[in-house]
Motif scaffolding. Structure first.
Motif, PDB file in Angstrom:
ATOM      1  N   LYS A 159       9.441 -21.972  89.824  1.00  0.00           N
ATOM      2  CA  LYS A 159       8.500 -22.657  90.722  1.00  0.00           C
ATOM      3  C   LYS A 159       7.654 -21.682  91.525  1.00  0.00           C
ATOM      4  O   LYS A 159       6.516 -21.986  91.870  1.00  0.00           O
ATOM      5  CB  LYS A 159       9.272 -23.595  91.657  1.00  0.00           C
ATOM      6  N   ARG A 160       8.219 -20.514  91.871  1.00  0.00           N
ATOM      7  CA  ARG A 160       7.468 -19.550  92.671  1.00  0.00           C
ATOM      8  C   ARG A 160       7.634 -18.161  92.072  1.00  0.00           C
ATOM      9  O   ARG A 160       8.740 -17.669  91.901  1.00  0.00           O
ATOM     10  CB  ARG A 160       7.941 -19.552  94.119  1.00  0.00           C
ATOM     11  N   LEU A 161       6.520 -17.532  91.759  1.00  0.00           N
ATOM     12  CA  LEU A 161       6.545 -16.189  91.180  1.00  0.00           C
ATOM     13  C   LEU A 161       6.581 -15.122  92.275  1.00  0.00           C
ATOM     14  O   LEU A 161       6.175 -15.361  93.407  1.00  0.00           O
ATOM     15  CB  LEU A 161       5.302 -15.971  90.321  1.00  0.00           C
ATOM     16  N   PHE A 162       7.042 -13.942  91.894  1.00  0.00           N
ATOM     17  CA  PHE A 162       6.921 -12.712  92.697  1.00  0.00           C
ATOM     18  C   PHE A 162       7.681 -12.757  94.020  1.00  0.00           C
ATOM     19  O   PHE A 162       7.291 -12.118  94.996  1.00  0.00           O
ATOM     20  CB  PHE A 162       5.446 -12.386  92.967  1.00  0.00           C
ATOM     21  N   GLU A 163       8.792 -13.473  94.080  1.00  0.00           N
ATOM     22  CA  GLU A 163       9.567 -13.539  95.318  1.00  0.00           C
ATOM     23  C   GLU A 163      10.189 -12.193  95.666  1.00  0.00           C
ATOM     24  O   GLU A 163      10.294 -11.840  96.852  1.00  0.00           O
ATOM     25  CB  GLU A 163      10.647 -14.613  95.212  1.00  0.00           C
ATOM     26  N   THR A 164      10.605 -11.454  94.654  1.00  0.00           N
ATOM     27  CA  THR A 164      11.243 -10.156  94.917  1.00  0.00           C
ATOM     28  C   THR A 164      10.470  -8.986  94.339  1.00  0.00           C
ATOM     29  O   THR A 164      10.583  -7.866  94.841  1.00  0.00           O
ATOM     30  CB  THR A 164      12.675 -10.133  94.346  1.00  0.00           C
ATOM     31  N   SER A 165       9.707  -9.212  93.291  1.00  0.00           N
ATOM     32  CA  SER A 165       8.916  -8.127  92.707  1.00  0.00           C
ATOM     33  C   SER A 165       7.771  -8.709  91.898  1.00  0.00           C
ATOM     34  O   SER A 165       7.795  -9.884  91.517  1.00  0.00           O
ATOM     35  CB  SER A 165       9.782  -7.236  91.811  1.00  0.00           C
ATOM     36  N   PHE A 166       6.775  -7.846  91.639  1.00  0.00           N
ATOM     37  CA  PHE A 166       5.669  -8.242  90.781  1.00  0.00           C
ATOM     38  C   PHE A 166       5.986  -7.847  89.343  1.00  0.00           C
ATOM     39  O   PHE A 166       7.018  -7.228  89.070  1.00  0.00           O
ATOM     40  CB  PHE A 166       4.372  -7.624  91.293  1.00  0.00           C
ATOM     41  N   ALA A 167       5.106  -8.194  88.415  1.00  0.00           N
ATOM     42  CA  ALA A 167       5.421  -8.039  86.991  1.00  0.00           C
ATOM     43  C   ALA A 167       5.000  -6.693  86.415  1.00  0.00           C
ATOM     44  O   ALA A 167       5.192  -6.448  85.224  1.00  0.00           O
ATOM     45  CB  ALA A 167       4.786  -9.172  86.190  1.00  0.00           C
ATOM     46  N   HIS A 168       4.415  -5.807  87.227  1.00  0.00           N
ATOM     47  CA  HIS A 168       4.144  -4.452  86.760  1.00  0.00           C
ATOM     48  C   HIS A 168       5.463  -3.692  86.599  1.00  0.00           C
ATOM     49  O   HIS A 168       6.482  -4.065  87.190  1.00  0.00           O
ATOM     50  CB  HIS A 168       3.238  -3.715  87.750  1.00  0.00           C
TER      51      HIS A 168
END
Length: 715
Positions: free
Chosen positions: A561-570
């Motif tokens: 439901k929510r992206l990037f809560e702890t880190s980004f995708a790089h």
């Protein structure tokens, strides 16, 4: 006696009246509203109405387009049989005749000119299964590198910006449900009230809950009317305006220092750049007064939560990718991402604009949002398809660049599915003339569109009422479109057409599917481990849950439901900020004595894309029977333009004639024309061929033009 007779006839009518219901989803915008077609049979007459169905996205709402969508599906001009052009006229033929004719010509072209002499042009309106299959068809059955789709003209700027900033591109970084609880919202270049009407209640609830809404648009629209602050920049200067907002955020200490330190790269360079110029420079370039820039920046900066939404208004530029990146710079620098009621939303245009780009229609992509140039990605997908990696073509070119390849003679044959490029592309006259040079054109469509009329073979496709499959809406929520209405005549589903064509080309072993669900099963596996991972999504789950937000890596995973809560995708887990210079878009399209006005384009509520479907719906066509030019009365007086009069609009590329419409809510230096009409009223005839270097998006929103009244010889 009269009452008794009426009662008798009513009773008899009820006895012979029956009702059937067919589930589907709207064929138009990215909200993908669930709906039911209700068929009422009374004696020998049938009546149809469309009603909304409850779902997690639109909550049962429909807009005027959705309520009348069935009208085009039942239109008398609907294609029902394969047709081949003979002596300039279309003649009905059998499916086998049509397929063998295609085989003969495709084989001849590739034998004489090589594999890449054939190209495939797809659509963001087809299902995920069909988008996946079309990409596979190009690369496995035709072995051509040339495939792209009309979503290139819609979502490419936002997609490239999100990928570069976050390392991942999903329409929304969170869900629609969080909008109503956020404290500040920036709507940058998006007229959702007309383009995605059923999303409006989310923003209305946010406003009721005290949210402060900032709208950025050179004209006043139904959307800007809900805003607390409306900024009207000169067309093409949105990136510069974002720099002004960033400057205030930095100078007034609204940067989330800890978030930036822990989770962001590139902030130092951006900070140094925004401190190097003055707000007076920003005001001069954009035309937005400094106090309004400050008000927007302070309000967004100081609120604990906030969201930014972008759409075509800031994306359809030759610097669209960098413009979106600058709005993401604002979001990231304030730490409003990966947290409750914070995030970014790219308001997708077409119904499957999200899913259609995730699974292989783009020139550089493979299923699961994998890269066609990445060896590991190539090897994985080749193994799923049962081919040698060396047989998988490399990347091709963007949609408009394919038109240039056609003009140059490198591409000699085209397989076109559910798109109308002679109307939708910039520099439209050039595109139409290029398409006429093709040795062989195959069009798959519901109607004989402006482009399909140029085809050598037309294959009849099924509509949204008939074609089952998954769609991915603007949130990134995968939904199942149930569709069980019978196909008219000999029309086939797009996926069936691809499989049939693969069969006659001798590639049946790779396309032996008997249902959309079978294709989805292979898509799930092909996407597994990719950025857009659908593996955990099944038809059974979609029927039960109503939709699932990807990534969903396992069948017991609830979706994200929510992206990037702890880190980004790089790889390093951090977001990437970048310096965006204060350079307005397209120097060649700046105003001058010869071309003193900016032309910007967009939509009206009752029509969709090039109007092939909506202009076949009487209820929609009647609302807007022709295009118009919105112009400020002061500007109109300067150029002797009367309200509701015919006016000629000219750019360096051509001219069109439309009717004027005075509006005191548009900038004095700007005119607006909707793009849903074709032929001599196709506004894309005036748009430059220049492309965004990052994503190859054309600059639809900025063209330098002049206007003049059409002399009425009868007065």
């Amino acid at each position: 006696m009269t009452e008794a007779l009426l009662k008798y006839f009513r009773t008899k009518e009820q006895e012979v009246k029956s009702e059937k219901r067919y589930d589907s989803q709207c064929p138009y915008c990215s909200m993908q509203c669930k709906m039911q077609l209700v068929e009422q049979s009374i004696v020998t007459r049938k009546k149809y109405i469309t009603i909304g169905k409850d779902n997690p996205t639109s909550e049962g709402r429909l807009c005027v387009k959705g309520m009348n969508a069935h009208q085009h599906a039942f239109h008398k001009e609907r294609l029902k049989y394969p047709m081949v052009k003979v002596n300039g006229e279309f003649v009905r033929v059998s499916w086998e005749e049509a397929l063998n004719h295609i085989k003969e010509n495709f084989t001849k072209i590739q034998t004489e000119s090589g594999q890449n002499a054939l190209a495939v042009y797809g659509s963001a309106s087809i299902t995920n299964e069909e988008a996946y299959l079309l990409g596979k068809f190009a690369r496995v059955a035709l072995k051509t590198k040339y495939i792209d789709y009309n979503g290139r003209l819609c979502m490419s700027a936002a997609a490239s910006a999100a990928n570069q900033t976050f390392g991942l591109d999903r329409g929304f970084t969170n869900s629609l449900a969080e909008i109503s609880s956020t404290r500040c919202i920036i709507l940058a270049g998006t007229n959702i009230a007309e383009c995605q009407p059923t999303i409006m209640p989310y923003f209305e609830r946010a406003k009721e809950n005290g949210a402060y809404i900032i709208a950025i648009d050179p004209r006043e629209t139904a959307t800007t009317k809900i805003a607390d602050l409306h900024l009207k920049p000169k067309p093409g200067t949105d990136a510069v305006l974002a720099n002004g907002i960033l400057k205030v955020i930095v100078e007034e200490n609204y940067v989330d220092e800890k978030f930036v330190q822990d989770r962001v790269n590139g902030f130092k360079d951006v900070k140094e750049y925004v401190l190097s110029f003055s707000l007076e420079e920003i005001e001069k370039i954009t035309g937005v007064p400094i106090p309004l820039i400050r008000r927007a920046a302070v309000r967004f900066g100081k609120e604990e939560t906030g969201m930014i939404f972008t759409a075509r208004g800031v994306e359809q530029h030759t610097n669209g990718s960098m413009t979106v990146r600058n709005f993401l710079n604002i979001l990231v620098s304030t730490g409003k991402i990966g947290k409750p009621n914070c995030g970014y939303g790219a308001i997708t245009g077409q119904g499957n604009g999200q899913g259609a780009r995730e699974h292989g229609q783009k020139a550089d992509q493979l299923p699961g949002y994998r890269s066609i140039e990445n060896e590991e990605h190539r090897n994985y997908v080749a193994s799923i398809w049962g081919i040698d990696q060396d047989d998988l073509p490399r990347k091709g070119v963007s949609a408009y660049e394919m038109m240039e390849k056609i003009d140059e003679g490198e591409i000699k044959g085209l397989f076109l599915m559910c798109s109308n490029p002679t109307v939708s592309h910039p520099n439209a006259h050039f595109v139409k003339e290029a398409m006429k040079k093709l040795n062989f054109l195959v069009a798959v469509d519901l109607f004989i569109s402006e482009t399909a009329s140029l085809a050598d073979v037309i294959l009849p496709a099924s509509s949204y009422l008939e074609d089952e499959g998954t769609m991915t809406n603007l949130e990134g929520r995968v939904t199942l479109r149930e569709a069980s209405f019978p196909c008219p005549g000999e029309a086939k589903h797009d996926w069936q057409i691809i499989c049939e064509l693969a069969r006659v080309l001798g590639k049946e072993e790779y396309f032996s599917f008997s249902s959309a669900e079978e294709i989805f099963s292979e898509l799930r596996t092909a996407s597994r481990g990719g950025t857009a991972d659908y593996y955990g999504i099944t038809y059974e789950r979609l029927r039960k849950e109503g939709g699932i937000l990807w990534p969903c890596p396992e069948t017991d995973h609830s979706g994200t439901k929510r992206l990037f809560e702890t880190s980004f995708a790089h790889v390093d887990g951090k977001a990437a900020m970048v310096v965006v210079p204060n350079i307005p878009e397209i120097p060649k399209e700046q105003l001058c004595d010869e071309f003193p006005l900016y032309l910007t384009t967009g939509r009206v509520m009752s029509h969709y894309l090039t109007g092939v479907q909506t202009r076949k719906s009487p209820a929609l066509a009647a609302r807007n029977i022709e295009p118009f030019m919105e112009i400020h009365p002061g500007t109109a007086a300067k150029f002797q333009i009367q309200d509701q009069s015919l006016v000629k609009i000219e750019s360096r590329r051509g001219s069109v004639v439309v009717r004027s419409k005075w509006s005191e809510t548009i900038r004095h230096d700007t005119i607006f024309v909707p793009f849903h009409w074709a032929d001599s009223q196709n506004i894309n005839l005036l748009v430059s061929k220049e492309l965004d270097p990052e994503c190859k998006m054309p600059g639809f929103k900025v063209s330098a033009v002049k206007v003049s009244p059409i002399v009425d010889f009868f007065n």
